[in-house]
Design a protein around this motif. Sequence first.
Motif, mmCIF file in Angstrom:
data_model
loop_
_atom_site.group_PDB
_atom_site.id
_atom_site.type_symbol
_atom_site.label_atom_id
_atom_site.label_comp_id
_atom_site.label_asym_id
_atom_site.label_seq_id
_atom_site.Cartn_x
_atom_site.Cartn_y
_atom_site.Cartn_z
ATOM 1 N N PRO A 185 0.808 -1.235 0.000
ATOM 2 C CA PRO A 185 0.000 0.000 0.000
ATOM 3 C C PRO A 185 0.832 1.272 0.000
ATOM 4 C CG PRO A 185 -0.866 -1.595 1.572
ATOM 5 C CD PRO A 185 0.458 -2.116 1.123
ATOM 6 N N ARG A 186 2.094 1.179 0.357
ATOM 7 C CA ARG A 186 2.966 2.359 0.388
ATOM 8 C C ARG A 186 3.570 2.663 -0.986
ATOM 9 N NH1 ARG A 186 7.057 0.982 5.082
ATOM 10 N NH2 ARG A 186 7.842 3.075 4.548
ATOM 11 N N LEU A 187 3.370 1.778 -1.948
ATOM 12 C CA LEU A 187 3.922 1.981 -3.284
ATOM 13 C C LEU A 187 2.968 2.715 -4.221
ATOM 14 C CD1 LEU A 187 5.698 -1.428 -4.021
ATOM 15 C CD2 LEU A 187 6.684 0.684 -3.125
ATOM 16 N N ARG A 188 1.762 3.028 -3.756
ATOM 17 C CA ARG A 188 0.776 3.709 -4.590
ATOM 18 C C ARG A 188 0.276 4.955 -3.884
ATOM 19 N NH1 ARG A 188 -1.796 0.732 -8.776
ATOM 20 N NH2 ARG A 188 -3.335 2.399 -8.747
ATOM 21 N N GLY A 189 -0.140 5.932 -4.699
ATOM 22 C CA GLY A 189 -0.872 7.052 -4.158
ATOM 23 C C GLY A 189 -2.267 6.612 -3.763
ATOM 24 N N PRO A 190 -3.053 7.515 -3.175
ATOM 25 C CA PRO A 190 -4.408 7.163 -2.740
ATOM 26 C C PRO A 190 -5.193 6.468 -3.847
ATOM 27 C CG PRO A 190 -3.832 9.334 -1.925
ATOM 28 C CD PRO A 190 -2.718 8.913 -2.848
ATOM 29 N N SER A 191 -5.706 5.298 -3.525
ATOM 30 C CA SER A 191 -6.374 4.450 -4.515
ATOM 31 C C SER A 191 -7.677 3.908 -3.962
ATOM 32 C CB SER A 191 -5.463 3.267 -4.901
ATOM 33 O OG SER A 191 -4.231 3.707 -5.422
ATOM 34 N N ARG A 192 -8.551 3.509 -4.874
ATOM 35 C CA ARG A 192 -9.790 2.812 -4.503
ATOM 36 C C ARG A 192 -9.464 1.319 -4.451
ATOM 37 N NH1 ARG A 192 -13.162 4.452 -9.526
ATOM 38 N NH2 ARG A 192 -11.127 3.844 -10.374
ATOM 39 N N VAL A 193 -9.593 0.745 -3.272
ATOM 40 C CA VAL A 193 -9.121 -0.621 -3.045
ATOM 41 C C VAL A 193 -10.285 -1.502 -2.605
ATOM 42 C CG1 VAL A 193 -7.517 -2.082 -1.764
ATOM 43 C CG2 VAL A 193 -6.861 0.269 -2.364
ATOM 44 N N THR A 194 -10.426 -2.643 -3.275
ATOM 45 C CA THR A 194 -11.417 -3.645 -2.886
ATOM 46 C C THR A 194 -10.690 -4.903 -2.442
ATOM 47 O OG1 THR A 194 -13.049 -2.797 -4.453
ATOM 48 C CG2 THR A 194 -13.367 -5.044 -3.639
ATOM 49 N N VAL A 195 -11.041 -5.391 -1.270
ATOM 50 C CA VAL A 195 -10.426 -6.600 -0.716
ATOM 51 C C VAL A 195 -11.513 -7.658 -0.566
ATOM 52 C CG1 VAL A 195 -9.214 -7.607 1.261
ATOM 53 C CG2 VAL A 195 -8.649 -5.294 0.484
ATOM 54 N N SER A 196 -11.215 -8.872 -1.026
ATOM 55 C CA SER A 196 -12.163 -9.972 -0.882
ATOM 56 C C SER A 196 -12.428 -10.227 0.596
ATOM 57 C CB SER A 196 -11.610 -11.241 -1.534
ATOM 58 O OG SER A 196 -10.352 -11.599 -0.963
ATOM 59 N N ALA A 197 -13.681 -10.558 0.897
ATOM 60 C CA ALA A 197 -14.066 -10.754 2.290
ATOM 61 C C ALA A 197 -15.118 -11.854 2.396
ATOM 62 C CB ALA A 197 -14.627 -9.458 2.871
ATOM 63 N N PRO A 198 -15.052 -12.648 3.465
ATOM 64 C CA PRO A 198 -14.008 -12.611 4.483
ATOM 65 C C PRO A 198 -12.725 -13.231 3.954
ATOM 66 C CG PRO A 198 -15.452 -14.459 4.895
ATOM 67 C CD PRO A 198 -16.037 -13.711 3.733
#
Length: 326
Positions: free
Chosen positions: A79-92
Amino acid sequence: MLEHGGNLRAAAQLYGRDDWVDLSTGINPHAYPVPALPANAWHRLPEPDPGLVAAACAYYGAPDLLPVAGTQAAIQALPRLRGPSRVTVSAPSYAEHAHAWSKHGHTLRLASYAGLDEAIEDSDVVVVVNPNNPTGETVAPEHLLAWARRLGARGGWLVVDEAFGDTSPSLSLAAHAAQPGLIVLRSVGKFFGLAGLRLGFVGAERPTLHALADLLGPWAVSGPAQAIAQQALRDTAWQQDTQAALGAAGRRMRALLQSHGIAAAGTPLFHWWPEVRPEAFHTHMARRGVWCRLFAEAARGIRIGLPPDEAGWQRLERALQEWSNR
């Protein structure tokens, strides 16, 4: 920090016993036999060893890989390698992904596996655990590759965590890791039973690997970890025997759970099921010296790994029988 399995000290303090059958992690209970190490593995600064990368690329079928101090290091760094981004994480799924991407200015949302395809169009980064931890859900490689192409075409990323992928090699995208927009994470800790090494690998485009290496800094992987893993990754006989043994143990676990009315899903290394009373089940097992993984929030359920020996199997079976008879 988030709660994870393997926390036996906490279990001992809570329940006043130290004779645990630890089923809380999904790590192979029969670890790769650690070889004797050359003295310089301890003495020298651990400069990157091209032999380790070559062994890992051969084992995973990847064009290039970056060794890291466990996939956790990459999860926290990406996450530190990108500027502010829209992120979707699979859940659970493995909670550290959402935890890491919720920082550094990113906008996070969670999506079920069924909702991931829809999430691709309005996301810059999508994170998928495949096979999933804890539920064992999977996504077909052709779907993942199509998602990676769609994201990569506009500078996005598909991050695929294959930490439990060794027992399902047909699912792996490691061979495609140089594709734009695709990042693949692999772990030595689960299948090889060497979680204490803190060693994993990242496959991605060369510029991404270089940026990640710069961020993590020099000497990211210890000399002993490099030496042990290089031998483990080249030991095809041990790998084949272990695949067979884990397959048999996974089938035994599935049958044991079914015999007690539990319909579980998962991998050979772990099984998970939604439990109506997960806290009560977890307490019941703990009082009998069986430490399993409790999921008490969004994915209310139980995950259990494999016992290390026949005595562990028998203790688990007795505890399950008592739960069935309660």
